[in-house]
Write an enzyme that holds these catalytic residues in place. Structure first.
Site, PDB file in Angstrom:
ATOM      1  N   HIS A  56     -44.211  31.180  26.686  1.00 41.74           N
ATOM      2  CA  HIS A  56     -43.190  30.434  27.335  1.00 41.74           C
ATOM      3  C   HIS A  56     -42.033  30.489  26.299  1.00 41.74           C
ATOM      4  O   HIS A  56     -41.941  31.123  25.319  1.00 41.74           O
ATOM      5  CB  HIS A  56     -43.610  28.828  27.433  1.00 41.74           C
ATOM      6  CG  HIS A  56     -44.152  28.233  26.014  1.00 41.74           C
ATOM      7  ND1 HIS A  56     -44.819  28.679  25.392  1.00 41.74           N
ATOM      8  CD2 HIS A  56     -43.373  27.201  25.436  1.00 41.74           C
ATOM      9  CE1 HIS A  56     -44.911  27.814  24.284  1.00 41.74           C
ATOM     10  NE2 HIS A  56     -43.981  27.044  24.549  1.00 41.74           N
ATOM     11  N   HIS A  58     -39.975  28.443  24.541  1.00 44.10           N
ATOM     12  CA  HIS A  58     -39.787  27.756  23.172  1.00 44.10           C
ATOM     13  C   HIS A  58     -39.389  28.743  22.277  1.00 44.10           C
ATOM     14  O   HIS A  58     -39.939  29.621  22.165  1.00 44.10           O
ATOM     15  CB  HIS A  58     -40.536  26.752  23.017  1.00 44.10           C
ATOM     16  CG  HIS A  58     -40.601  25.470  23.934  1.00 44.10           C
ATOM     17  ND1 HIS A  58     -41.680  24.698  24.006  1.00 44.10           N
ATOM     18  CD2 HIS A  58     -39.444  24.974  24.690  1.00 44.10           C
ATOM     19  CE1 HIS A  58     -41.338  23.699  24.892  1.00 44.10           C
ATOM     20  NE2 HIS A  58     -40.240  24.082  25.510  1.00 44.10           N
ATOM     21  N   ASP A  60     -39.983  28.552  18.965  1.00 44.48           N
ATOM     22  CA  ASP A  60     -40.812  28.728  18.247  1.00 44.48           C
ATOM     23  C   ASP A  60     -42.000  29.780  18.519  1.00 44.48           C
ATOM     24  O   ASP A  60     -43.140  30.167  17.837  1.00 44.48           O
ATOM     25  CB  ASP A  60     -41.770  27.458  17.799  1.00 44.48           C
ATOM     26  CG  ASP A  60     -42.292  26.806  18.743  1.00 44.48           C
ATOM     27  OD1 ASP A  60     -41.816  26.485  19.612  1.00 44.48           O
ATOM     28  OD2 ASP A  60     -43.437  26.336  18.443  1.00 44.48           O
ATOM     29  N   HIS A  61     -41.828  30.326  20.042  1.00 46.20           N
ATOM     30  CA  HIS A  61     -42.430  31.251  20.507  1.00 46.20           C
ATOM     31  C   HIS A  61     -41.668  32.530  20.936  1.00 46.20           C
ATOM     32  O   HIS A  61     -42.365  33.716  21.208  1.00 46.20           O
ATOM     33  CB  HIS A  61     -43.362  30.946  21.611  1.00 46.20           C
ATOM     34  CG  HIS A  61     -44.311  29.644  21.424  1.00 46.20           C
ATOM     35  ND1 HIS A  61     -45.568  29.840  21.326  1.00 46.20           N
ATOM     36  CD2 HIS A  61     -43.824  28.460  21.099  1.00 46.20           C
ATOM     37  CE1 HIS A  61     -45.884  28.640  20.991  1.00 46.20           C
ATOM     38  NE2 HIS A  61     -45.122  27.719  20.877  1.00 46.20           N
ATOM     39  N   HIS A 114     -45.998  22.073  30.260  1.00 42.83           N
ATOM     40  CA  HIS A 114     -45.370  22.098  29.114  1.00 42.83           C
ATOM     41  C   HIS A 114     -43.967  22.630  29.140  1.00 42.83           C
ATOM     42  O   HIS A 114     -42.887  22.101  28.554  1.00 42.83           O
ATOM     43  CB  HIS A 114     -46.154  22.654  27.802  1.00 42.83           C
ATOM     44  CG  HIS A 114     -45.401  22.988  26.614  1.00 42.83           C
ATOM     45  ND1 HIS A 114     -45.512  21.852  25.711  1.00 42.83           N
ATOM     46  CD2 HIS A 114     -44.812  24.074  25.975  1.00 42.83           C
ATOM     47  CE1 HIS A 114     -44.869  22.364  24.560  1.00 42.83           C
ATOM     48  NE2 HIS A 114     -44.493  23.607  24.893  1.00 42.83           N
ATOM     49  N   ASP A 133     -48.857  26.886  24.264  1.00 41.34           N
ATOM     50  CA  ASP A 133     -48.740  25.554  24.018  1.00 41.34           C
ATOM     51  C   ASP A 133     -49.371  24.627  25.240  1.00 41.34           C
ATOM     52  O   ASP A 133     -48.807  23.424  25.623  1.00 41.34           O
ATOM     53  CB  ASP A 133     -47.347  24.983  23.853  1.00 41.34           C
ATOM     54  CG  ASP A 133     -46.970  25.466  22.505  1.00 41.34           C
ATOM     55  OD1 ASP A 133     -47.683  26.121  21.683  1.00 41.34           O
ATOM     56  OD2 ASP A 133     -45.754  25.332  22.271  1.00 41.34           O
ATOM     57  N   HIS A 171     -50.506  26.336  18.307  1.00 45.37           N
ATOM     58  CA  HIS A 171     -50.128  25.811  16.948  1.00 45.37           C
ATOM     59  C   HIS A 171     -51.514  25.218  16.352  1.00 45.37           C
ATOM     60  O   HIS A 171     -52.647  25.271  17.108  1.00 45.37           O
ATOM     61  CB  HIS A 171     -49.318  24.505  17.289  1.00 45.37           C
ATOM     62  CG  HIS A 171     -48.189  24.734  17.868  1.00 45.37           C
ATOM     63  ND1 HIS A 171     -47.125  24.654  16.918  1.00 45.37           N
ATOM     64  CD2 HIS A 171     -47.546  25.150  19.204  1.00 45.37           C
ATOM     65  CE1 HIS A 171     -45.808  25.088  17.429  1.00 45.37           C
ATOM     66  NE2 HIS A 171     -46.070  25.233  18.726  1.00 45.37           N
TER      67      HIS A 171
HETATM   68 FE    FE Z   1     -44.754  25.465  20.530  1.00 49.47          FE
HETATM   69 ZN    ZN Z   2     -43.753  25.141  23.326  1.00 53.47          ZN
END
Ligand code: FE
Ligand code: ZN
Length: 255
Positions: A56, A58, A60-61, A114, A133, A171
């Site tokens: 996805h 975001h 952090d990915h 999400h 996530d 995570h």
């Molecule tokens: Fe994340």
């Molecule tokens: Zn995420």
């Protein structure tokens, strides 16, 4: 034929990237939280990144996509539903477009909630699912873009995978998730026992991932919306599954 090698790679503060190294020599990373950490892990093994599978949009990915593509010229696969939100995708996939990687068939499961385009990658023959996530060990992702009903529908699809499926999530949130889980289902002895294991692992800074679908069905409150104890505690004995899920998610957001 040697087996698929799997490396769980902690990145940033609590993200996980997973490296898959196939007998063909091809190497894929699931999500790109941190290019430097991924390059270091690849260099240490003499592997060259051929593919990136993104769950996805975001940061952090996806934050490492640009640098990894520049160094390895790897092929970036990601969710068709987020084509306008992820830079550098070479192939967009959905449930309608299963594909093959290094001889392994890869199935895509759409799990909006999400984020609206979030996808899960499944390698059925290897009993592997990469849930990003959407599904965490003992928890699930926050609902940022969808609603509870649509998020529940995605989790329900994941629950149809074989119980033996090994689940890698995005995570390390398991200890905090477990504290919430114990609050809503303290009588669950499997959960109590699992939390003791998790506490011991985290005390040694060891990962609690991967988990299995069987373990999640037995202990993850977000998959246990039919637990009589949870329903009674929430006063939702007769509510539809998604409404129990929604209440759990609301309670978790507050805690
Ligand atoms: Fe994340
Ligand atoms: Zn995420």
């Amino acid at each position: 034929m040697t087996a698929l090698e799997i490396v769980l790679l902690p990145c940033l503060s609590d993200n996980y990237c997973v490296l898959l190294h196939a007998p063909t020599g091809e190497t894929a990373a699931i999500d790109a939280p941190d290019a430097a950490a991924i390059e270091k892990a690849l260099d240490a093994r003499g592997w060259t990144l051929t593919d990136l599978f993104i769950t996805h949009h975001h940061t952090d990915h996806t934050g490492g996509i640009g640098a990894l593509k520049e160094r390895y010229d790897c092929k970036v696969t990601g969710p068709a539903g987020e084509g306008d939100r992820i830079t550098g995708m070479d192939r967009m996939v959905s449930e309608a477009t299963p594909f093959t990687w290094a001889g392994y068939s890869v199935r895509v499961i759409e799990t909006p909630g999400h984020t609206l385009g979030h996808i899960v990658y499944v390698l059925p023959d290897e009993n592997l699912a990469f849930t990003g996530d959407t599904l965490f060990a003992l928890g699930c992702g926050r609902i940022f873009e969808g609603d509870a009903e649509v998020m529940w529908e995605g989790l329900r699809k994941l629950m149809e995978l074989p119980d033996t499926t090994n689940i890698y999530c995005g995570h390390e949130y398991t200890a905090a998730n477990g504290r919430f889980a114990l609050g809503v289902e303290p009588e669950n002895q499997l959960l109590v026992a699992r939390m003791a294991e998790i506490t011991a692992l985290r005390a040694q800074n060891k990962p609690t991932v991967p988990t299995t679908l069987a373990a999640e069905k037995a202990t993850n409150p977000f998959l246990r919306v039919n637990s009589p104890a949870i329903r009674a505690r929430l006063g939702l004995e007769r509510a539809p599954e998604w409404a129990v899920f929604r209440r759990l998610r609301e309670l978790k957001n507050k805690g």
